[in-house]
Design an enzyme around this catalytic site. Structure first.
Site, PDB file in Angstrom:
ATOM      1  N   ASP A   1       1.001  -1.182   0.045  1.00 22.26           N
ATOM      2  CA  ASP A   1      -0.031  -0.085  -0.294  1.00 22.26           C
ATOM      3  C   ASP A   1       0.902   1.409   0.032  1.00 22.26           C
ATOM      4  O   ASP A   1       2.028   1.163   0.560  1.00 22.26           O
ATOM      5  CB  ASP A   1      -0.855  -0.056   1.183  1.00 22.26           C
ATOM      6  CG  ASP A   1      -1.428  -1.292   1.198  1.00 22.26           C
ATOM      7  OD1 ASP A   1      -2.393  -1.779   0.438  1.00 22.26           O
ATOM      8  OD2 ASP A   1      -1.802  -1.866   2.466  1.00 22.26           O
TER       9      ASP A   1
ATOM     10  N   ASP B   1      -2.011  -2.892  -4.665  1.00 22.44           N
ATOM     11  CA  ASP B   1      -2.670  -3.167  -3.522  1.00 22.44           C
ATOM     12  C   ASP B   1      -3.522  -2.088  -3.420  1.00 22.44           C
ATOM     13  O   ASP B   1      -4.151  -1.540  -4.265  1.00 22.44           O
ATOM     14  CB  ASP B   1      -1.648  -3.828  -2.386  1.00 22.44           C
ATOM     15  CG  ASP B   1      -2.527  -4.468  -1.284  1.00 22.44           C
ATOM     16  OD1 ASP B   1      -3.905  -4.631  -1.505  1.00 22.44           O
ATOM     17  OD2 ASP B   1      -2.030  -4.844  -0.440  1.00 22.44           O
TER      18      ASP B   1
ATOM     19  N   ASP C   1      -4.607   1.610   3.855  1.00 20.82           N
ATOM     20  CA  ASP C   1      -5.193   0.554   4.563  1.00 20.82           C
ATOM     21  C   ASP C   1      -4.981   1.057   5.992  1.00 20.82           C
ATOM     22  O   ASP C   1      -3.806   1.528   6.252  1.00 20.82           O
ATOM     23  CB  ASP C   1      -4.503  -0.655   4.309  1.00 20.82           C
ATOM     24  CG  ASP C   1      -5.076  -1.375   2.999  1.00 20.82           C
ATOM     25  OD1 ASP C   1      -5.984  -0.759   2.466  1.00 20.82           O
ATOM     26  OD2 ASP C   1      -5.037  -2.515   2.763  1.00 20.82           O
TER      27      ASP C   1
ATOM     28  N   ARG D   1     -13.793   0.112  -2.750  1.00 24.54           N
ATOM     29  CA  ARG D   1     -13.169   0.621  -1.251  1.00 24.54           C
ATOM     30  C   ARG D   1     -12.941   2.003  -0.964  1.00 24.54           C
ATOM     31  O   ARG D   1     -11.823   2.383  -0.937  1.00 24.54           O
ATOM     32  CB  ARG D   1     -12.105  -0.480  -1.196  1.00 24.54           C
ATOM     33  CG  ARG D   1     -12.213  -1.893  -1.140  1.00 24.54           C
ATOM     34  CD  ARG D   1     -11.004  -2.657  -0.984  1.00 24.54           C
ATOM     35  NE  ARG D   1     -11.003  -4.145  -1.226  1.00 24.54           N
ATOM     36  CZ  ARG D   1     -10.227  -5.023  -1.053  1.00 24.54           C
ATOM     37  NH1 ARG D   1      -9.211  -4.773  -0.598  1.00 24.54           N
ATOM     38  NH2 ARG D   1     -10.583  -6.311  -1.080  1.00 24.54           N
TER      39      ARG D   1
END
Length: 428
Positions: A208, A247, A251, A306
């Site tokens: 990330d 990715d 996060d 997301r």
């Protein structure tokens, strides 16, 4: 001037534009999160490196200098000023590959026509193509990740500072600020093939741009996150599946808490923000009661999904602008025991994208969604979702009322405000 890091003399004063010399500068460098500004203001608040002395303020222009500055002084308050774009990809993928790694051999060995789809590659020995891939991935992992200590402010200088291919690891620490930086997503050089991931298999990638892992009091502000020069549309396919090398952009996982993400741009990405990374019992034991995150005045543009996907956390998302593009799947993912409040947001959807897709139900969890506008029209997101997706009925009422907010703008004004003020280079 030099300092000892791990017993090795670290030179902090070098010549020319690559200076990592400590400097003292007032202004945005020492700004702290305002009171009441989201979950990161809870309790002790978030001050980052505002209390740094002159010896712990650095200006860096290279990846090596950046990592050295982070390591210098441990958790003493520090400010790391990033000048220009720092390339964390360094030597490139070929340099990370261990001797013997051969991607053509990897493709031949694990071709589903040969390997099948019933067994993953986890048990493959170290000298196999998968084992050599793992070793190569470990070398990239060590290079592109940077551990951020407690009591740190990382801030871009001017309008064009940032990172290409970096992964900031805000892991197990408290009190971090990251501002005014453009992040181009890391490109995983060595994705793993998993023939058991869906009926068709999948390429799975790591890294990330920033991960908040078990950390508290983190403020992510006026940053831009994008795939930059390597959007998914440029990636090849193997075994009939896209060779996914990205990715997430941000996060927030493993019991992280008290995070505010404000005035950022998240764009041109697939799996954008994950809050809580598993439904499993062991993860629930860590995440339950944590993952308190605020998103406000962010621009979410040309994403697939997301924005964010939430498990467990009490997430407050208000005054954000969502602009859907080609490939849009959903905005908010409603996951295990999540308590999402989504209010006073604006959504711009193109023809063919229905408002019911803004919410996506993964698990039974109630959501509060009030005073949201879709294409300029007030819209009850829960009601329209339930009408358009009757197989995934959502319940209203997240069960809590956010108290940590500063100003709340009318959703009709949000597109203009966010469009002119969000992202790197717009810090005042």
């Amino acid at each position: 001037m030099s300092a000892l890091v791990g017993g090795t003399a670290l030179v902090l004063a070098v010549t020319g534009t690559a200076s990592a010399r400590p400097v003292h500068q007032a202004g945005p460098d020492r700004q702290v999160l305002p009171a009441q500004d989201g979950w990161a203001a809870y309790g002790t608040g978030t001050t980052g490196g505002a209390a740094a002395d002159a010896a712990h303020v650095y200006t860096v222009t290279t990846w090596e200098q950046f990592k050295a500055a982070l390591a210098d002084g441990g958790s003493a308050p520090k400010i790391v000023r990033v000048r220009g774009t720092i390339d964390a990809d360094g030597p490139g993928c070929d340099a990370f590959a261990v001797p013997g790694y051969d991607f053509a051999a990897y493709l031949k060995t694990y071709d589903p026509a040969v390997w099948g789809r019933a067994k993953n590659l986890d048990a493959e020995p170290d000298d196999s193509p998968e084992g050599l891939r793992r070793a190569s991935a470990a070398q990239q992992d060590a290079f592109i990740k940077a551990d951020v200590p407690a009591n740190t402010t990382i801030i871009g200088v001017g309008r064009s500072a940032g990172f290409k291919g970096a992964s900031l690891q805000i892991k197990g620490v408290d009190n971090v600020i990251v501002r005014n930086l453009a992040f181009e997503s890391p490109l995983d050089c060595f994705p793993q093939w998993d023939p058991t991931d869906t009926a068709d298999g999948n390429w799975n990638s790591e890294y990330d741009s920033a991960v908040v892992y078990g950390s508290t009091h983190v403020w992510i502000d006026h940053d831009t996150f994008t795939d930059g020069e390597h959007p998914d549309s440029t990636l090849p396919s193997y075994y009939g599946r896209i060779y996914e090398q990205h990715d997430g952009e941000l996060d927030i996982v493993k019991g992280a808490d008290y995070v505010t993400a404000s005035w950022n741009v998240f764009e041109d990405h697939d799996k954008t923000i994950l809050i809580g990374n598993s439904d499993g019992a062991s993860t629930a034991a860590v995440d339950r009661g944590h993952l308190k995150v605020t998103f406000h005045h962010n621009l979410f543009r040309n994403l697939v999904e997301r924005a964010p996907r939430v498990r467990f956390g009490q997430v407050d998302s208000y005054n954000n602008h969502f602009v859907a593009g080609d490939g849009f799947s959903y905005g908010y993912g409603i996951g295990m025991e999540s308590q999402l409040v989504a209010e006073h947001n604006a959504f711009t959807l193109p023809d063919g994208v229905r408002a019911g897709s803004i919410l996506k139900k993964w698990k039974e969890a109630p959501v509060t969604a009030a005073d949201n506008y879709v294409n300029g029209v007030p819209t009850d997101l829960v009601a329209v979702h339930n009408a358009q997706v009757p197989g995934e009925i959502l319940q209203s009422g997240a069960g809590w009322t956010p108290a940590l907010r500063t100003r709340v703008d009318r959703p009709q004004a949000v597109p203009g405000l966010v469009g002119h003020g969000a992202g790197a280079g717009h810090l005042r």
